[in-house]
Design an enzyme around this catalytic site. Structure first.
Site, PDB file in Angstrom:
ATOM      1  N   ASP A   1       0.836  -1.206   0.000  1.00 18.47           N
ATOM      2  CA  ASP A   1       0.000   0.000   0.000  1.00 18.47           C
ATOM      3  C   ASP A   1       0.868   1.253   0.000  1.00 18.47           C
ATOM      4  O   ASP A   1       0.369   2.372  -0.075  1.00 18.47           O
ATOM      5  CB  ASP A   1      -1.016  -0.011   1.158  1.00 18.47           C
ATOM      6  CG  ASP A   1      -0.358   0.039   2.522  1.00 18.47           C
ATOM      7  OD1 ASP A   1       0.881  -0.111   2.615  1.00 18.47           O
ATOM      8  OD2 ASP A   1      -1.085   0.225   3.526  1.00 18.47           O
ATOM      9  N   SER A   2       2.206   1.069   0.004  1.00 19.72           N
ATOM     10  CA  SER A   2       3.119   2.198  -0.231  1.00 19.72           C
ATOM     11  C   SER A   2       2.812   2.838  -1.575  1.00 19.72           C
ATOM     12  O   SER A   2       3.223   3.973  -1.835  1.00 19.72           O
ATOM     13  CB  SER A   2       4.579   1.724  -0.191  1.00 19.72           C
ATOM     14  OG  SER A   2       4.761   0.604  -1.037  1.00 19.72           O
TER      15      SER A   2
ATOM     16  N   LYS B   1      -1.250  -9.341   2.871  1.00 15.30           N
ATOM     17  CA  LYS B   1      -0.449  -8.878   4.014  1.00 15.30           C
ATOM     18  C   LYS B   1      -1.287  -7.915   4.830  1.00 15.30           C
ATOM     19  O   LYS B   1      -2.018  -7.097   4.270  1.00 15.30           O
ATOM     20  CB  LYS B   1       0.838  -8.176   3.536  1.00 15.30           C
ATOM     21  CG  LYS B   1       1.629  -7.544   4.688  1.00 15.30           C
ATOM     22  CD  LYS B   1       3.038  -7.180   4.286  1.00 15.30           C
ATOM     23  CE  LYS B   1       3.185  -5.821   3.661  1.00 15.30           C
ATOM     24  NZ  LYS B   1       2.771  -4.682   4.520  1.00 15.30           N
TER      25      LYS B   1
ATOM     26  N   ASP C   1      -1.139  -6.162  -0.262  1.00 14.42           N
ATOM     27  CA  ASP C   1      -1.394  -5.507   1.026  1.00 14.42           C
ATOM     28  C   ASP C   1      -2.867  -5.180   1.203  1.00 14.42           C
ATOM     29  O   ASP C   1      -3.516  -4.720   0.257  1.00 14.42           O
ATOM     30  CB  ASP C   1      -0.650  -4.150   1.022  1.00 14.42           C
ATOM     31  CG  ASP C   1       0.349  -4.032   2.130  1.00 14.42           C
ATOM     32  OD1 ASP C   1       0.326  -4.846   3.068  1.00 14.42           O
ATOM     33  OD2 ASP C   1       1.183  -3.102   2.043  1.00 14.42           O
TER      34      ASP C   1
ATOM     35  N   GLU D   1      -1.077  -5.381   8.565  1.00 14.47           N
ATOM     36  CA  GLU D   1      -0.207  -4.817   9.602  1.00 14.47           C
ATOM     37  C   GLU D   1      -0.796  -5.095  10.973  1.00 14.47           C
ATOM     38  O   GLU D   1      -1.939  -4.732  11.243  1.00 14.47           O
ATOM     39  CB  GLU D   1      -0.063  -3.299   9.406  1.00 14.47           C
ATOM     40  CG  GLU D   1       0.701  -2.937   8.154  1.00 14.47           C
ATOM     41  CD  GLU D   1       0.924  -1.424   8.013  1.00 14.47           C
ATOM     42  OE1 GLU D   1       0.739  -0.672   8.990  1.00 14.47           O
ATOM     43  OE2 GLU D   1       1.283  -1.013   6.892  1.00 14.47           O
TER      44      GLU D   1
ATOM     45  N   GLU E   1       9.528  -4.179  10.096  1.00 13.83           N
ATOM     46  CA  GLU E   1       9.947  -2.873   9.563  1.00 13.83           C
ATOM     47  C   GLU E   1      10.535  -1.981  10.657  1.00 13.83           C
ATOM     48  O   GLU E   1      10.036  -1.963  11.789  1.00 13.83           O
ATOM     49  CB  GLU E   1       8.743  -2.165   8.906  1.00 13.83           C
ATOM     50  CG  GLU E   1       9.121  -0.787   8.348  1.00 13.83           C
ATOM     51  CD  GLU E   1       8.121  -0.198   7.365  1.00 13.83           C
ATOM     52  OE1 GLU E   1       7.148  -0.880   6.992  1.00 13.83           O
ATOM     53  OE2 GLU E   1       8.341   0.971   6.957  1.00 13.83           O
TER      54      GLU E   1
HETATM   55  O1  KIV Z   1       3.512  -1.062   1.604  1.00 15.73           O
HETATM   56  C1  KIV Z   1       4.639  -1.540   1.436  1.00 15.73           C
HETATM   57  O2  KIV Z   1       5.285  -1.368   0.401  1.00 15.73           O
HETATM   58  C2  KIV Z   1       5.203  -2.334   2.524  1.00 15.73           C
HETATM   59  C3  KIV Z   1       6.653  -2.651   2.456  1.00 15.73           C
HETATM   60  C4  KIV Z   1       7.453  -1.442   2.665  1.00 15.73           C
HETATM   61  C5  KIV Z   1       7.018  -3.748   3.361  1.00 15.73           C
HETATM   62  O3  KIV Z   1       4.510  -2.678   3.424  1.00 15.73           O
END
Ligand code: KIV
Length: 274
Positions: free
Chosen positions: A49-50, A118, A88, A120, A187
């Site tokens: 989600d970056s 994924k 994510d 968090e 992280e």
């Molecule tokens: O959102 C993302 O790209 C991430 C990575 C930095 C691990 O969670």
């Protein structure tokens, strides 16, 4: 008879089995052309989600939606054949209840064709992770610095310096492992804590700013290529600087358009060659 050799995609079981073996190579990918380039060298392509920050110009990842993740997830799955693709889950799409998490994760998996999702969180999400795993959704967890909790944490800062914080991260790692996660992103966590938790849990740890003690490493592809320069965290290593190349290419294009030297005869239909 076809001579085509089909390369089997890396599965979440393969990833789990890499604990303590050759380090896992993980990069983020959000688009088809980048996925095609990264697929041969990566074990995991993470549709992180970056993308909210590096693709959409947001200040944090909090504004990312499920539809954004699904669209980018589809592009990455479609354009890769070897890497395990993990998508994510965006902020607000899984924290409310385990039923909400299942509904949204199932949608992401069905619509993108990804291998896993994924999310968090640590101990507070252990029950949700167990619920998802029991219902066929492989889960990669994400502990230590959690960008979706940036406001609650008071900003982006390294985790685990204080004893209580270190113990909390290690407890998170144990809880998500017991809940059935197949791997975990760690992280922005200080080296002694990353080292300790990597040694004490039985699933691969994938570090970003968490030292070489982890079982693999992940970076954001735009950071690796020098395409994102709003800020550069200490843990980022820039392996290429593509911005000047892009600037030079588009400036040359603009100059040729203005001088009418582009398009030339090779780029035109029915134009007499001199
Ligand atoms: O959102 C993302 O790209 C991430 C990575 C930095 C691990 O969670």
């Amino acid at each position: 008879m076809s001579t085509e050799i089909r390369i089997k995609r890396i599965t979440t079981r393969d990833i789990r089995a890499r604990k303590g073996a050759e380090p896992l190579v993980v990069l983020t990918a959000y688009t088809a052309p980048i996925a095609r380039l990264l697929d041969p060298v990566c074990d995991i392509l993470l549709v992180g989600d970056s993308l909210g920050m590096v693709v959409y110009g947001m200040e944090t990842t909090l504004g990312v939606t499920l539809d954004m993740m699904i669209n980018h997830g589809k592009a990455v799955v479609r354009s890769s054949s070897k890497a395990c693709v993990v998508v994510d889950m965006p902020f607000g799409s899984y924290q409310e209840s385990k039923e909400q998490a299942f509904r949204n994760c199932a949608r992401v998996m069905a619509e993108t064709g990804c291998a896993a999702i994924k999310l968090e969180g640590g101990r507070e999400l252990a029950e949700t992770i167990r619920f998802l795993v029991d219902r066929g959704i492989p889960v990669m967890a994400h502990i230590g610095l959690k960008p979706q909790a940036v406001h609650a944490a008071g900003g982006f800062r390294a985790q685990g310096r204080l004893d209580a914080e270190a113990e909390a991260i290690r407890a998170d790692a144990r809880a998500i492992t017991e809940a059935g996660a197949f791997s975990v992103v760690v992280e922005g966590t200080v080296e002694p804590v990353s080292r300790a938790l990597s040694a004490e849990i039985g699933i691969p740890t994938i570090g970003i700013g968490a030292s070489p003690a982890c079982d693999g490493q992940v970076l954001v592809i735009d950071d690796v290529l020098g395409l994102f320069d709003d800020f550069t965290p200490k843990f980022v290593k820039r392996y290429a600087d593509l911005r000047p190349l892009i600037t030079q290419a588009v400036e040359t294009y603009a100059a040729e358009v203005k001088a009418r030297t582009f398009p030339g005869p090779d780029h035109c239909f029915g134009m007499p060659k001199k």
